[in-house]
Design an enzyme around this catalytic site. Structure first.
Site, mmCIF file in Angstrom:
data_model
loop_
_atom_site.group_PDB
_atom_site.id
_atom_site.type_symbol
_atom_site.label_atom_id
_atom_site.label_comp_id
_atom_site.label_asym_id
_atom_site.label_seq_id
_atom_site.Cartn_x
_atom_site.Cartn_y
_atom_site.Cartn_z
ATOM 1 N N GLU A 15 0.915 -0.131 10.354
ATOM 2 C CA GLU A 15 -0.514 -0.492 10.471
ATOM 3 C C GLU A 15 -1.333 0.655 11.065
ATOM 4 O O GLU A 15 -2.232 0.445 11.887
ATOM 5 C CB GLU A 15 -0.677 -1.793 11.269
ATOM 6 C CG GLU A 15 0.220 -2.877 10.693
ATOM 7 C CD GLU A 15 -0.370 -4.262 10.690
ATOM 8 O OE1 GLU A 15 -1.556 -4.400 10.988
ATOM 9 O OE2 GLU A 15 0.378 -5.188 10.345
ATOM 10 N N LEU B 161 0.827 -1.202 0.000
ATOM 11 C CA LEU B 161 0.000 0.000 0.000
ATOM 12 C C LEU B 161 0.868 1.263 0.000
ATOM 13 O O LEU B 161 0.697 2.162 -0.814
ATOM 14 C CB LEU B 161 -0.913 -0.030 1.248
ATOM 15 C CG LEU B 161 -1.789 1.184 1.519
ATOM 16 C CD1 LEU B 161 -2.809 1.377 0.402
ATOM 17 C CD2 LEU B 161 -2.543 1.017 2.851
#
Ligand SMILES: Cc1cc2nc3c(=O)[nH]c(=O)nc-3n(C[C@H](O)[C@H](O)[C@H](O)COP(=O)(O)OP(=O)(O)OC[C@H]3O[C@@H](n4cnc5c(N)ncnc54)[C@H](O)[C@@H]3O)c2cc1C
Length: 601
Positions: A397, A151
């Site tokens: 995260e 990502l």
């Protein structure tokens, strides 16, 4: 299902989400608990045999193929993959337990397995169609290849909604062409299957707009290459790579989920990742506590083990009570995640756990280094590695800053509903922070059926904690209302206040979980046999209440403006600006030039 954390911002206590505290896995599913035990035994065996050698992984900055093969044989690469595709199909609770043991054993292995099972493969488990699952999941479960999740990009980290990688359909529609770059992708140098994200043109309300789409890619697709791997402060056995997509040709049937809905895929997967990460940090801190106690008991100074000294005891006690808090939160979180079909329902609780547990392991590892003194800082002792390995958890995260904003903005959304202009002002940053589609529905449900009191019978030993807890929940509500009334839509820019509200909510969620768990233990064993746990509960709840009040008292303090002013001056000066107190040195001419040029810019 309502969200407990969202509820408390409105002064609403959804007791049933915390009480009764869920029973342990052994009682709920003995067969699965046996499987978990077998996996843990295998892992310990690998460690005993020297196959898992954290010092070597750290030194060599890699985990050898033979280790990955052994992990695959034991089933560690199949943990989260459903049984029908050859995986172990572990429940959320069992996966969290196994992941905890991996983290306790070696942080780099935990990252390798976490990226494979919890992110890369998980994206396909959650969003893949039948064909994609049948094609990719069995090979991932067997560990024939690793999975990755790509990502992050050089220009977009936290602001992941706005990735720069683009995907255009080929003229004949048979494939997509991706162009872009991905940064720090775990397992990226050897993954055979990668879940990735790129902007695509889609139609929304009659207009063409750009929205992320998720894709499954493979390194053998034309146009893919690994630019390089990177060196790091910690988790050095795990490998992160920079990936380049240069007219990368991805077959049309490799779109993951719906075109234009890729951000939902990214957020959804990361939500589960945060739960797992919190489990890893909690179990890791248990190992830190073990090493801390062992060292403090063995090291003698001034004729006594340093564990005998009061300051050392304060440190050991803080670590133990924090673990009790984090562990209690995890018990509730895994239950919420198991019983809810919608990840929106527990997204805030996962964020609370991730923030709490990642800061706990960092603080604890720092105390471990301090207790070990010089040995804490030097090799070959493992203490400094624990500190280095712990640091990343506050960053990946979802950084803890972003997660605090996520918690607070979500929390105030309900109470802000009454002031229309605030509701819409909050919605945009929320969308950017990864708020998902079910938001409106869960928001409306947040206060429904809840009361401002904890309507459960608690043992009298916990009565005083219950009173404070209810009082603090009421204070979170009144503080939330006060800041909303005061700042109105400017609240979205008042991050110092949002941070405090998030901290207050995190402490309350933790306290609620601790009370629920302690109550359950008392019911099962009686107060006398729970004396040690009740002590941990007492310590945790009192300290947590203090932290809550510190945040509460800082709300609307004039120092916020003062800090902004100081930060402005420091930025204008390009750093600290007061001349040296000891030697009044004139600034170097070139420094003056740089600063005045910056001011003009
Ligand atoms: C070892 C390692 C492994 C990784 N593994 C992966 C992986 O496998 N896959 C993947 O896709 N990515 C991975 N990442 C990337 C990681 O998720 C990002 O580093 C993280 O999301 C933060 O992005 P960034 O580093 O660009 O920081 P930035 O987004 O630039 O943030 C920098 C700082 O600014 C703060 N900040 C940013 N926005 C705001 C705001 N609105 N308000 C207040 N503060 C703000 C942040 O909290 C942070 O402190 C990895 C990174 C590392 C270092």
């Amino acid at each position: 299902m309502p969200s407990f954390v969202r509820g408390i911002f409105a002064g609403a206590l959804h007791d049933s989400l915390l009480f009764p505290y869920p029973p342990p896995l052994d009682r709920r599913d003995p067969a699965e608990a046996r499987l978990v035990r077998r996996l843990i035994d295998d892992l310990r065996q690998m460690r005993r045999e020297g196959l898992i050698d954290s010092a070597r992984f750290d030194e060599e900055e890699t985990i050898g193929e033979e280790v990955i093969r052994a992990l695959a044989r034991a089933g560690f690469l199949a943990l989260s993959i459903p049984k029908e595709y050859g995986g172990l199909g572990l429940s959320v609770t069992a996966y969290a337990r196994v992941f905890g043991e991996l983290s306790r054993t070696d942080a780099s292995i935990a990252v390798l397995v976490g990226v494979h099972c919890g992110l890369g493969a998980k994206a396909i488990v959650l969003f893949g169609n039948a064909e994609q699952k049948a094609r990719y999941l069995p090979m991932l479960a067997r560990g024939e290849t690793l999975a990755a999740y790509a990502l992050t990009e050089p220009e977009t980290g936290s602001d992941a909604q706005h990735v720069k990688t683009v995907a255009r359909p080929s003229v004949d529609g048979s494939h997509w062409i991706l162009d872009g770059r991905k940064l720090w992708i775990g397992n990226g140098h050897r993954a055979g299957v990668i879940a990735t994200f790129a902007q695509t043109e889609v139609e929304r309300g009659g207009k063409m707009v750009v929205r992320p789409t998720a894709f499954i890619i493979r390194p053998d697709m034309p146009g893919f290459h690994v630019e390089r791997t990177i060196r790091k402060m910690g988790i050095r056995g795990s490998t992160q790579a920079e990936l380049v997509y240069e007219h990368l040709e991805v077959p049309a049937d490799h779109v993951l989920g719906v075109i234009g809905k890729g951000f939902g895929v990214a957020v959804h997967v990361l939500n589960g990742g945060r739960l797992t990460l919190a489990a890893g940090c909690t179990a890791g801190t248990k190992e830190v506590a073990r090493q801390m106690t062992e060292f403090a008991d063995q090291r003698v100074q001034f004729g006594r083990p340093i564990a005998d000294f009061d300051i050392t005891q304060r440190k050991i006690a803080r670590v133990a009570s924090d673990i009790y808090g984090a562990d209690s939160m995890l018990g509730i979180l895994t239950e919420l995640a198991s019983s809810s079909r919608d990840a929106d329902d527990w997204a805030l609780e996962a964020a609370c756990c991730k923030v709490f547990a990642s800061e706990m392991i960092w603080r604890s590892a720092d105390e471990l280094v301090q207790i070990a003194g010089g040995r804490g800082f030097v090799k070959p002792y493992a203490y400094e590695r624990w500190l280095r390995d712990s640091r990343i958890n506050r960053i990946f995260e979802g950084t803890n800053e972003i997660l605090r904003l996520f918690i607070a903005l979500n929390g105030i959304q309900g109470p802000a509903e009454r002031l229309k202009e605030i509701g819409s002002a909050i919605r945009q940053p929320l969308r950017n922070l990864g708020l998902i589609s079910g938001f409106a529905a869960s928001r409306l449900r947040s206060a429904f059926g809840a009361t401002p009191t904890l309507d459960v019978d608690l043992d009298e030993r916990l009565a005083v904690h219950k009173r404070y807890f209810e009082k603090h929940v009421a204070e979170l509500r009144s503080t939330t209302e006060r800041v909303i009334q005061h700042y109105r839509k400017d609240i979205v820019e008042r991050q110092q206040e949002l941070e405090r509200l998030a901290d207050m909510a995190i402490e309350l969620f933790a306290t609620g979980c601790v009370l629920a768990r302690t109550q359950r233990l008392i019911e099962e064993r009686g107060v006398a046999l729970t004396a040690r746990e009740v002590e941990l509960c007492d310590l945790f709840v009192v300290e947590s209440g203090r932290r809550f009040r510190t945040s509460r008292d800082a709300v609307q303090s004039p120092q916020d403006d003062l800090r902004r002013s100081v930060a402005r001056t420091v930025r204008a000066a390009g750093g600290y600006f007061v001349s040296d107190a000891i030697l009044e040195a004139a600034p170097e001419p070139q420094d003056v030039e740089v600063v005045s040029k910056r001011r003009q810019d």
